[in-house]
Design a protein around this motif. Structure first.
Motif, PDB file in Angstrom:
ATOM      1  N   GLN A   1       6.438   6.345   0.043  1.00 46.22           N
ATOM      2  CA  GLN A   1       6.607   5.383   1.131  1.00 46.22           C
ATOM      3  C   GLN A   1       5.632   4.239   0.903  1.00 46.22           C
ATOM      4  N   ILE A   2       6.153   3.041   0.832  1.00 43.44           N
ATOM      5  CA  ILE A   2       5.347   1.850   0.545  1.00 43.44           C
ATOM      6  C   ILE A   2       5.462   0.900   1.736  1.00 43.44           C
TER       7      ILE A   2
ATOM      8  N   ILE B   1       0.855  -1.188   0.000  1.00 43.87           N
ATOM      9  CA  ILE B   1       0.000   0.000   0.000  1.00 43.87           C
ATOM     10  C   ILE B   1       0.889   1.235   0.000  1.00 43.87           C
ATOM     11  N   LEU B   2       0.490   2.241  -0.771  1.00 45.62           N
ATOM     12  CA  LEU B   2       1.214   3.512  -0.826  1.00 45.62           C
ATOM     13  C   LEU B   2       0.699   4.377   0.317  1.00 45.62           C
ATOM     14  N   THR B   3       1.538   4.602   1.322  1.00 46.59           N
ATOM     15  CA  THR B   3       1.108   5.337   2.506  1.00 46.59           C
ATOM     16  C   THR B   3       1.487   6.810   2.463  1.00 46.59           C
ATOM     17  N   ALA B   4       2.454   7.209   1.600  1.00 42.67           N
ATOM     18  CA  ALA B   4       2.845   8.622   1.527  1.00 42.67           C
ATOM     19  C   ALA B   4       3.492   8.893   0.181  1.00 42.67           C
TER      20      ALA B   4
ATOM     21  N   ALA C   1       8.648  -1.291  -7.090  1.00 43.60           N
ATOM     22  CA  ALA C   1       8.914  -0.656  -5.801  1.00 43.60           C
ATOM     23  C   ALA C   1       8.854  -1.684  -4.672  1.00 43.60           C
ATOM     24  N   LYS C   2       9.652  -1.453  -3.638  1.00 40.56           N
ATOM     25  CA  LYS C   2       9.711  -2.332  -2.483  1.00 40.56           C
ATOM     26  C   LYS C   2       9.291  -1.555  -1.237  1.00 40.56           C
ATOM     27  N   PRO C   3       8.950  -2.283  -0.151  1.00 38.65           N
ATOM     28  CA  PRO C   3       8.564  -1.584   1.075  1.00 38.65           C
ATOM     29  C   PRO C   3       9.658  -0.642   1.545  1.00 38.65           C
TER      30      PRO C   3
ATOM     31  N   GLN D   1      11.532   5.690  -0.809  1.00 38.81           N
ATOM     32  CA  GLN D   1      12.399   5.727  -1.981  1.00 38.81           C
ATOM     33  C   GLN D   1      12.002   6.870  -2.908  1.00 38.81           C
ATOM     34  N   GLU D   2      12.996   7.324  -3.710  1.00 41.72           N
ATOM     35  CA  GLU D   2      12.779   8.406  -4.664  1.00 41.72           C
ATOM     36  C   GLU D   2      12.724   7.821  -6.070  1.00 41.72           C
ATOM     37  N   LEU D   3      11.676   8.177  -6.797  1.00 42.44           N
ATOM     38  CA  LEU D   3      11.450   7.599  -8.115  1.00 42.44           C
ATOM     39  C   LEU D   3      11.204   8.706  -9.133  1.00 42.44           C
ATOM     40  N   PRO D   4      11.563   8.467 -10.423  1.00 45.29           N
ATOM     41  CA  PRO D   4      11.358   9.483 -11.465  1.00 45.29           C
ATOM     42  C   PRO D   4       9.895   9.601 -11.872  1.00 45.29           C
TER      43      PRO D   4
END
Length: 467
Positions: A130-131, A62-65, A100-102, A105-108
């Motif tokens: 944040q995952i 789940i994407l929390t932030a 993406a992993k738990p 992390q910064e992604l483009p």
């Protein structure tokens, strides 16, 4: 030369050239380069394009932030293309969470623009997400009532009609350990009948009683019914009997499918009620073994009973007779300072015949038969006393020809008791030389105004069902 200049055609050519020069002087800006004179390309700025998360495995994570949640876009294109893509929804900015992993992390970011429009600038070009890993667990649903019912009514049992299975709650792994209770709330304020809510919302609270708004609940609503009734009480069930079995038959057993019922009525009545005996089996309608449906009738001010009908498993068998010889008679109520002497029968014993089903009588022991003579309140002298006979359920007493249920007993004062010259047996409150036989506690049947037989102290008595 002069001749050429004076020629009409030459004058026309010169006029056209002069006209073109004059148009150029008027329309051409000396500070503007020739390449931009006819350009129709324009620019546009989208101040807050919402970032869309794509590709996340929602069964596991789940994407929390996500920070930021919007970006600024500077785009350019032909004016016609910009006008066609007038809505900000036409400009899509997304982040790919497929791999993406738990964790944080910064992604483009990737911008998808309408046809004919190009990206000049995107700010920012990356997003921090944040995952968290998610869990799904079943929880028992609790029904919570709010408010007070109408005066004289109480809140009864709550029933979850649908779904019949449990409630599934999905939360981030760290949040799952904080779940306190999963409830649905039903308002019963002022109600005087069952309250029904077919779409009661389910709420998850943490251990501190705070609603967990990030919980995913399946299903989101339930069908709930809350009983609102007069005061009630659950009491043991006792079966009573009326009528008589057909000749040649005797009861072996009567077993209700349930041993308790719920009765509804005024609280004062319920406080005094210890047993419900409103189930009455009409023996005259029993022809053979099997199940019988009997209604639970309202008695003694009871408003209603749940269930409204009780199933009785009735077993009957051919009747037989068995005789017990020399059963001791127990004396009761001998006044202080007096002794009792049996005159008839002098032995202080009684021969008793009983009838019932063969299986019942084969298991019957003499100790289960109680015969008593009560002389309480009698004065000195000889008295004819009626015997009180108690027999087990489904057993009836049978009197032989000329036999009565009376005995002759003499009460004498201790000071004038004989010295042995009288050959009658002096019992002094106890029967003969044998020790008294323990008397089973008889089952009493409340008087309801209906014909009822309890098999105690009469020749035609019927059986009694112990609760």
């Amino acid at each position: 030369m002069d001749k050429w200049l004076s020629h009409p055609t030459s004058l026309k050519i010169i006029s056209v050239i002069v006209g073109l020069l004059l148009w150029a002087v008027v329309h051409i800006d000396p500070d503007t380069s020739p390449q931009t004179v006819t350009s129709n390309v324009d620019t546009k700025t989208i101040e807050a394009s919402v970032i869309k998360a794509e590709g996340l495995d929602t069964d596991k994570y789940i994407l929390t932030a996500m920070e930021p949640s919007v970006v600024r876009l500077d785009v350019q294109g032909r004016l016609s293309n910009l006008l066609n893509a007038s809505s900000d929804d036409d400009y899509v900015v997304s982040v790919d969470l497929k791999d993406a992993k738990p964790g944080i992390q910064e992604l483009p970011l990737v911008a998808t623009l309408p046809k004919g429009i190009t990206l000049v600038e995107m700010s920012p070009r990356t997003v921090t997400v944040q995952i968290e890993e998610i869990l799904t667990k079943p929880f028992e649903l609790q029904v919570v009532t709010e408010g007070k019912p109408a005066a004289g009514y109480v809140v009864g049992a709550s029933t979850i009609v649908a779904p019949t299975t449990g409630v599934l709650v999905t939360l981030p792994k760290d949040d799952m350990s904080r779940v306190g209770v999963v409830t649905t709330e039903i308002n019963v304020d002022g109600a005087d009948k069952t309250v029904v809510n077919k779409k009661a919302k389910i709420i998850v609270y943490d251990t501190d009683g705070i609603e967990m708004t990030n919980a995913v609940i399946s299903p989101e609503t339930v069908h709930v019914e809350v009983k609102v009734t007069p005061p009630f009480k659950t009491v043991p069930l006792q079966v009573r009997y009326t009528g008589a079995l057909p000749d040649g038959l005797s009861l072996v057993s009567v077993k209700p499918a349930i041993d308790q019922v719920t009765v509804y009525g005024e609280q004062k009545l319920l406080d005094e009620l210890q047993v419900y005996d409103g189930v009455v089996l009409d023996l005259s309608k029993v022809k053979q073994s099997g199940e019988v449906q009997v209604k639970t009738g309202a008695i003694d001010g009871i408003k209603s009973i749940d269930p409204a009908e009780v199933t009785l498993a009735v077993v009957v068998a051919p009747i037989i007779t068995r005789e017990f010889v020399g059963l001791p008679i127990k004396l009761e109520g001998v006044p202080t300072g007096m002794s009792a002497v049996f005159r008839t029968p002098a032995s202080g014993k009684f021969d008793l015949s009983v009838s019932g089903a063969e299986s019942v009588l084969n298991a019957l022991k003499a100790e289960s038969l109680a015969i008593a003579a009560n002389v309480e309140g009698l004065s000195p002298g000889v008295h004819s006393v009626t015997l009180q006979i108690d027999v087990p359920a489904y057993v009836q007493t049978v009197l032989g020809e000329g036999q009565t249920l009376t005995v002759s007993i003499e009460l004498v004062e201790d000071a004038s008791t004989g010295t042995g010259e009288d050959d009658s047996e002096e019992v002094g409150g106890t029967p003969t030389e044998e020790p008294p036989t323990p008397t089973p506690t008889p089952t009493s049947t409340p008087d309801t105004g209906e014909e009822s037989s309890n098999g105690s102290g009469n020749a035609s008595g019927g059986p009694t069902m112990n609760p």
